[in-house]
Write a protein that holds these residues in place. Structure first.
Motif, PDB file in Angstrom:
ATOM      1  N   GLU A 159     -19.352  10.370  64.942  1.00 19.05           N
ATOM      2  CA  GLU A 159     -18.103  11.081  65.044  1.00 19.05           C
ATOM      3  C   GLU A 159     -19.623  12.705  63.687  1.00 19.05           C
ATOM      4  OE1 GLU A 159     -15.986  12.003  66.543  1.00 19.05           O
ATOM      5  OE2 GLU A 159     -16.373   9.630  67.245  1.00 19.05           O
ATOM      6  N   LYS A 160     -20.053  11.906  62.637  1.00 20.14           N
ATOM      7  CA  LYS A 160     -20.687  12.566  61.824  1.00 20.14           C
ATOM      8  C   LYS A 160     -21.783  12.416  61.106  1.00 20.14           C
ATOM      9  CE  LYS A 160     -17.711  15.301  59.236  1.00 20.14           C
ATOM     10  NZ  LYS A 160     -16.366  15.410  58.442  1.00 20.14           N
ATOM     11  N   ILE A 161     -22.908  12.931  61.503  1.00 23.05           N
ATOM     12  CA  ILE A 161     -24.478  12.772  60.344  1.00 23.05           C
ATOM     13  C   ILE A 161     -24.310  14.071  59.626  1.00 23.05           C
ATOM     14  CG2 ILE A 161     -26.241  12.502  60.991  1.00 23.05           C
ATOM     15  CD1 ILE A 161     -25.807  11.615  63.811  1.00 23.05           C
ATOM     16  N   ILE A 162     -24.560  13.972  58.645  1.00 23.98           N
ATOM     17  CA  ILE A 162     -24.406  14.591  57.301  1.00 23.98           C
ATOM     18  C   ILE A 162     -26.468  13.797  56.970  1.00 23.98           C
ATOM     19  CG2 ILE A 162     -24.187  16.316  55.512  1.00 23.98           C
ATOM     20  CD1 ILE A 162     -21.426  16.142  57.027  1.00 23.98           C
ATOM     21  N   LEU A 163     -27.139  13.966  56.255  1.00 26.19           N
ATOM     22  CA  LEU A 163     -28.811  14.287  55.398  1.00 26.19           C
ATOM     23  C   LEU A 163     -28.500  14.186  54.794  1.00 26.19           C
ATOM     24  CD1 LEU A 163     -31.495  14.796  58.231  1.00 26.19           C
ATOM     25  CD2 LEU A 163     -29.706  12.471  57.791  1.00 26.19           C
ATOM     26  N   GLY A 164     -28.066  14.782  54.046  1.00 28.29           N
ATOM     27  CA  GLY A 164     -27.746  15.466  52.632  1.00 28.29           C
ATOM     28  C   GLY A 164     -29.088  16.022  52.065  1.00 28.29           C
ATOM     29  N   ASP A 165     -29.137  16.751  50.828  1.00 26.37           N
ATOM     30  CA  ASP A 165     -29.879  16.950  49.862  1.00 26.37           C
ATOM     31  C   ASP A 165     -31.268  16.744  49.446  1.00 26.37           C
ATOM     32  OD1 ASP A 165     -28.567  20.017  50.291  1.00 26.37           O
ATOM     33  OD2 ASP A 165     -27.489  19.343  48.769  1.00 26.37           O
ATOM     34  N   THR A 166     -30.924  15.498  48.844  1.00 20.59           N
ATOM     35  CA  THR A 166     -31.750  14.291  49.147  1.00 20.59           C
ATOM     36  C   THR A 166     -32.859  13.712  49.234  1.00 20.59           C
ATOM     37  OG1 THR A 166     -29.975  14.147  47.284  1.00 20.59           O
ATOM     38  CG2 THR A 166     -31.816  12.831  47.307  1.00 20.59           C
ATOM     39  N   PRO A 167     -34.248  14.008  49.364  1.00 17.90           N
ATOM     40  CA  PRO A 167     -35.103  13.547  50.774  1.00 17.90           C
ATOM     41  C   PRO A 167     -35.525  12.604  50.370  1.00 17.90           C
ATOM     42  CG  PRO A 167     -36.292  14.686  49.270  1.00 17.90           C
ATOM     43  CD  PRO A 167     -34.755  15.410  49.161  1.00 17.90           C
ATOM     44  N   PRO A 168     -35.913  11.502  50.852  1.00 18.88           N
ATOM     45  CA  PRO A 168     -36.824  10.216  50.601  1.00 18.88           C
ATOM     46  C   PRO A 168     -37.856  10.643  49.368  1.00 18.88           C
ATOM     47  CG  PRO A 168     -37.200  10.752  53.321  1.00 18.88           C
ATOM     48  CD  PRO A 168     -36.419  11.648  52.446  1.00 18.88           C
ATOM     49  N   ARG A 169     -38.153   9.462  49.576  1.00 24.47           N
ATOM     50  CA  ARG A 169     -39.795   9.791  48.089  1.00 24.47           C
ATOM     51  C   ARG A 169     -40.331   8.726  47.815  1.00 24.47           C
ATOM     52  NH1 ARG A 169     -40.151  11.807  43.588  1.00 24.47           N
ATOM     53  NH2 ARG A 169     -41.973  10.844  42.093  1.00 24.47           N
ATOM     54  N   PHE A 170     -42.174   8.924  48.097  1.00 26.27           N
ATOM     55  CA  PHE A 170     -43.224   8.086  49.139  1.00 26.27           C
ATOM     56  C   PHE A 170     -43.838   8.471  48.016  1.00 26.27           C
ATOM     57  CE2 PHE A 170     -41.156  10.268  53.180  1.00 26.27           C
ATOM     58  CZ  PHE A 170     -41.515   9.287  53.741  1.00 26.27           C
ATOM     59  N   SER A 171     -44.129   6.989  46.985  1.00 22.80           N
ATOM     60  CA  SER A 171     -44.668   6.208  45.680  1.00 22.80           C
ATOM     61  C   SER A 171     -45.785   5.534  46.432  1.00 22.80           C
ATOM     62  CB  SER A 171     -43.990   6.581  45.007  1.00 22.80           C
ATOM     63  OG  SER A 171     -43.044   4.833  45.198  1.00 22.80           O
ATOM     64  N   GLY A 172     -47.030   5.416  45.343  1.00 22.78           N
ATOM     65  CA  GLY A 172     -47.811   3.617  45.707  1.00 22.78           C
ATOM     66  C   GLY A 172     -48.663   3.969  46.754  1.00 22.78           C
ATOM     67  N   VAL A 173     -48.812   5.973  47.125  1.00 21.36           N
ATOM     68  CA  VAL A 173     -49.625   5.298  48.666  1.00 21.36           C
ATOM     69  C   VAL A 173     -50.850   5.303  47.954  1.00 21.36           C
ATOM     70  CG1 VAL A 173     -50.421   7.359  50.345  1.00 21.36           C
ATOM     71  CG2 VAL A 173     -48.710   7.557  48.715  1.00 21.36           C
ATOM     72  N   LYS A 174     -51.253   4.169  49.222  1.00 25.63           N
ATOM     73  CA  LYS A 174     -52.802   3.658  49.199  1.00 25.63           C
ATOM     74  C   LYS A 174     -53.893   3.949  51.077  1.00 25.63           C
ATOM     75  CE  LYS A 174     -55.501  -1.196  48.925  1.00 25.63           C
ATOM     76  NZ  LYS A 174     -54.607  -1.986  48.499  1.00 25.63           N
ATOM     77  N   VAL A 175     -54.027   4.448  50.493  1.00 24.13           N
ATOM     78  CA  VAL A 175     -54.868   4.588  52.041  1.00 24.13           C
ATOM     79  C   VAL A 175     -56.406   3.081  52.433  1.00 24.13           C
ATOM     80  CG1 VAL A 175     -56.974   5.585  53.656  1.00 24.13           C
ATOM     81  CG2 VAL A 175     -54.500   6.435  52.106  1.00 24.13           C
ATOM     82  N   TYR A 176     -56.586   2.018  52.781  1.00 25.56           N
ATOM     83  CA  TYR A 176     -58.156   2.267  53.455  1.00 25.56           C
ATOM     84  C   TYR A 176     -58.978   1.987  53.416  1.00 25.56           C
ATOM     85  CZ  TYR A 176     -53.590  -2.124  52.382  1.00 25.56           C
ATOM     86  OH  TYR A 176     -52.470  -2.523  52.265  1.00 25.56           O
ATOM     87  N   ASP A 177     -59.785   1.498  53.011  1.00 30.33           N
ATOM     88  CA  ASP A 177     -61.199   2.423  53.343  1.00 30.33           C
ATOM     89  C   ASP A 177     -62.445   1.434  54.472  1.00 30.33           C
ATOM     90  OD1 ASP A 177     -61.498   0.478  51.348  1.00 30.33           O
ATOM     91  OD2 ASP A 177     -62.935   2.186  49.720  1.00 30.33           O
ATOM     92  N   ASP A 178     -61.680   0.007  54.610  1.00 30.85           N
ATOM     93  CA  ASP A 178     -62.750  -0.896  55.241  1.00 30.85           C
ATOM     94  C   ASP A 178     -61.772  -1.260  56.453  1.00 30.85           C
ATOM     95  OD1 ASP A 178     -60.484  -2.259  54.199  1.00 30.85           O
ATOM     96  OD2 ASP A 178     -61.121  -3.827  53.672  1.00 30.85           O
ATOM     97  N   THR A 179     -61.657  -0.257  57.697  1.00 30.10           N
ATOM     98  CA  THR A 179     -60.811  -0.589  58.519  1.00 30.10           C
ATOM     99  C   THR A 179     -61.459   0.287  59.485  1.00 30.10           C
ATOM    100  OG1 THR A 179     -59.893   1.968  58.375  1.00 30.10           O
ATOM    101  CG2 THR A 179     -58.572  -0.236  57.501  1.00 30.10           C
TER     102      THR A 179
END
Length: 849
Positions: A159-179
């Motif tokens: 019936e109603k969809i409100i996301l609000g003002d607080t966005p998700p947070r991403f932390s501990g980002v790691k990129v693999y270098d052996d792929t």
């Protein structure tokens, strides 16, 4: 009036008492200061009256000043230490950064600078509302509606969809270098705790949720990489394991926010998230048109893990009976991503035996864990008591091929599980099916759960020329497993482009059933039955892009386009030499003392290729006593020996307390080498010899283990095989595999050994771990796993002490002598060499440490 007057008198009396008490305290303090000053001036007067030297006056004053200063410094240090002990580690580092002006990427080198990403998400968040509304309306709403129908709840809609003002947070980002060079893999910690609000209606009742919280480990796979903008052909977004989900209920649902009912709602939300984007499910995003959409949406699995939960020992007692002699009714729940299995319940025991087998499709190897939770069953809904949990690293199973060990339960006072896990590879060889069927028949003698011999991947591309104008979807059956595509609205020629995987018991006798169904009328638009035995005769066991006519359709023109791929499961043998992957059956067995090869990269999380076993190696036991084979016969052995012989020990190994024991090559191979190699080895040995007299015995053993060929080790006390790894949950995992070459007692009797561990410098009961005692054995095998919860910074200051102890004798006659000991510096652990052999050294006294 009388009451008010009385209360006023009482207040006046209390105030007067407080004033008198305060005046008394002030007078006491004043007299104390006056007396002190009087004594000081009297002391000065006496020094002058008796003509005492001025130095006698200054010396005690200087002493008092220095003592006060030292007392203040000690108090400040004590306050800092106590604050550090009570504060969070991250807060301390942030305070250090504030004064030292260090950037976060310098303090946390394993975490990338991601602040720009958070700012971008914050700016884009208000514009994400329209996309989320469409996603909820057309993707999530039909799935939840179908799930609620099982609970007799119909008519679900948003019936109603409100996301609000607080966005998700991403932390501990790691990129693999052996792929693979054709993909980029990125892991991150996803956390959303926003002020969103969702209102829904179910059976004409309005309810909703707010304050949604979702936390979990998310992976983003960018593949394939293309030569045109935007350089990435597509994205795969998914959670490695089920995320933690929590929310508050509003409206009518708030009445049902109680144990049992709220758990059902939370499980529904968690299951829907798992259905969308928890492995093996993925949320694909296509960015370029001309790419293989089947590879993006439904890549080939990396393998299958067969788990055998055998038994448990010494579980906690939750059903307390008379005089505390209670039992439990334990059962296990196994999770790998969105896949879930549950054992049967064993009543009235704390030592249950389940003999339960199940199999998990595994899409990725890195950073995924198999979770096993143990519960005590109670009749009341939602009242099952938690007995502990255990975790197995998927990459460790893939490396070993098979593990069989006792795993202690965490978050529990006592208890451990006996688990056997086997890695099954995917093979294109049809003849290997018979071997797998024989293994399954042997396993079925101990477990009644169905086991499988193959994996079937089905890609549903499209259908055409259906009857009328339906809302079609496709339902697929293989045995008792059922999958369904999403519904396509009002079309005779629907395009699905969805893939599914099935575990198949026997491809020779089973078939794939396909039905095209109209959602509005539940009428079958057409159906198809395919014998899987036909795939065994195809090249590479696959059929790509084939059109099949649907039977039962009016007019006989309806057809469906499918792609089928069959892979045979192939069991890998267990290897504990740390070579980085399972060894297929039929390879030459290796000795326990063969030098392990370099650990290979695990299979890509989205690559169609499956992990390959290492090249076979030749046992080092047979080489010295037999002539070398011809180079043309065993090229792998020649290349391996040549690589090992020319390698020189790393000088940094001098700092290690205990290192891996390598075996020197045979003498007849060394004769064919240039003389410079022997010279280098002699120089390194001569350079290390003076250091061996300066370092303690444990380090001396570490330097000399590289020339040890005896199973008794350098010191003649034996050798121990350990797997030591620092896990992603900030836990140090130690697996005690086996000990070899222990000495007999002086009277010739065999010892009763067990292994004891301490995480030094802590020698308390909390740091102590020990295995079971093996009776009368000089070569005991334990295969027991232990864990220590320790932060990364603290790990660098810890040492692991491993002692082999003989517990011979009965009761008070037990001798419990230490047969050998090693010390491992936890700050120098090698992530590429998890499983190694270590030479036991004489035990060190606590004073020597």
């Amino acid at each position: 009036m009388t009451t008010l007057a009385k209360e006023g008198e009482e207040e006046t009396h209390d105030v007067s008492e407080n004033v008198g008490q305060a005046y008394g305290e002030w007078f006491f303090n004043y007299m104390k200061i006056f007396s002190r000053r009087l004594c000081e001036w009297f002391l000065v007067y006496m020094f002058g009256y008796y003509s005492v030297s001025f130095g006698w006056l200054m010396a005690p004053l200087l002493f008092l000043v220095l003592r006060d200063k030292r007392a203040r410094e000690k108090k400040i240090k004590f306050d800092i230490i106590r604050a550090i002990a009570n504060a969070d580690e991250k807060d301390i580092l942030q305070e250090f950064q504030r004064f030292a002006n260090l950037p976060s990427w310098k303090t946390f080198p394993h975490i990338l600078q991601y602040l720009f990403l958070l700012q971008i998400i914050r700016q884009l968040w208000p514009y994400a509302g329209h996309y989320v509304k469409d996603l909820c309306k057309y993707s999530i709403e039909p799935s939840i509606r179908t799930a609620l129908e099982d609970y007799k709840l119909a008519g679900f809609q948003f019936e109603k969809i409100i996301l609000g003002d607080t966005p998700p947070r991403f932390s501990g980002v790691k990129v693999y270098d052996d792929t693979s060079r054709h993909e980029i893999i990125m892991d991150m910690d996803f956390a959303y705790a926003g002020d969103c609000k969702f209102e829904v209606s179910v059976s004409k009742f309005k309810m909703g949720i707010k304050d949604l919280r979702i936390c979990g480990k998310m992976r983003v796979v960018m593949k394939p990489l293309v030569k045109q903008i935007p350089l990435v052909g597509g994205l795969q977004v998914f959670f490695l394991n089920n995320p933690d989900v929590d929310f508050n209920l509003i409206g009518l649902a708030d009445v049902f926010d109680m144990p049992g009912l709220s758990d059902i709602l939370r499980s529904i939300v968690t299951d829907q998230i798992g259905y969308m984007m928890v492995l093996p499910n993925r949320y694909p995003i296509q960015l370029v048109e001309d790419i293989d959409i089947a590879e993006l949406k439904c890549p080939l699995p990396a393998g299958v893990i067969r788990i055998h939960v055998i038994e448990a020992h010494n579980l906690m007692k939750k059903d307390v009976g008379i005089m505390g002699m209670g039992k439990s009714d334990p059962y296990c729940i196994l999770h790998l991503g969105a896949q879930k299995f549950q054992t049967k319940t064993i009543n009235n025991t704390i030592n249950p035996k389940w003999d339960f087998c199940c199999e998990f499709l595994t899409d990725v190897v890195r950073s995924q864990e198999l979770d096993i939770e143990v519960y005590d069953y109670d009749d009341a809904p939602g009242k099952n008591d938690f007995l502990g949990r255990a975790n197995l690293d998927v990459q460790e199973i893939w490396k070993s091929g098979e593990i069989d060990m006792w795993v202690p339960l965490s978050d529990a006072k006592s208890g451990r599980l006996h688990i056997r896990a086997t890695w099954l590879e995917l093979s294109e060889a049809a003849p290997s099916l018979d071997l797998q069927l024989e293994e399954i028949r042997a396993l079925q003698n101990t477990t009644k759960n169905p086991l499988h011999s193959a994996v079937l991947m089905v890609w549903v591309d499209s259908a055409k020329k259906l009857n009328t104008t339906p809302d079609p979807f496709v339902r697929l059956h293989v045995g008792n497993t059922k999958h369904e595509t999403t519904v396509r609205q009002r079309t005779n020629d629907p395009v699905f482009e969805e893939g599914f995987s099935f575990l198949v018991r026997n491809p020779k006798t089973q078939e794939l059933q396909v039905e095209v169904i109209d959602q509005k009328t539940s009428a079958v638009q057409g159906k198809l039955e395919l014998d899987l035995n036909l795939l065994l005769k195809e090249k590479n066991l696959e059929i790509i892009g084939e059109d099949y006519s649907l039977s039962g359709a009016s007019g006989g023109l309806a057809a469906i386009k499918l792609s089928l791929t069959l892979r045979i499961l192939k069991t890998a043998l267990k290897t504990d030499d740390g070579d980085g992957g399972p060894k297929e059956k039929g390879e030459v067995e290796t000795s326990s003392f063969t030098t392990p090869a370099a650990i290979s990269d695990p299979p890509s999380s989205s690559s169609a290729s499956v992990p390959q076993p290492p090249a076979p190696k030749i046992s080092s036991k047979a080489l010295p006593s037999t002539p070398p084979p011809h180079p043309a016969d065993v090229p792998e052995a020649k290349s391996a020996l040549t690589k090992e012989d020319v390698s020189v020990a790393d000088p940094s190994d001098v700092s290690n307390v205990a290192t891996h024991a390598d075996v020197p090559p045979p003498a007849n191979v060394e004769e064919r080498k240039p003389s410079v190699e022997t010279t280098v080895e002699e120089v390194m040995a001569s350079a290390a010899s003076p250091l061996m007299h300066m370092l303690p015995s444990a380090t001396e053993g570490a330097l000399r283990q590289r020339t040890s060929t005896s199973p008794s080790g350098v010191h003649g006390l034996g050798r121990i095989e350990l797997s030591v790894k620092y896990g992603p949950r900030n836990n140090l995992v130690v697996v005690v595999h086996q000990v070899q070459g222990l000495e007999k007692e002086e009277d010739g009797e065999l010892p009763d050994p067990y292994v004891k561990l301490y995480l030094l410098p802590d020698r308390s009961k909390d740091s102590k771990r020990k295995t079971d005692v093996i009776k009368d054995d000089c070569n005991p095998k334990f295969d027991e796993r232990f864990e220590y919860s320790v932060s990364p910074n603290e790990l660098t200051h810890r040492r692991l002490e491993v002692s082999v102890i003989n517990k011979k004798g009965l009761m008070f006659l037990q001798r419990s002598s230490t047969m050998g000991q090693i010390h491992l510096d936890c700050g120098l652990l090698d992530a590429d060499k998890v499983t190694q052999w270590y030479d036991l050294a004489p035990a060190m006294d606590e004073d020597e440490e």
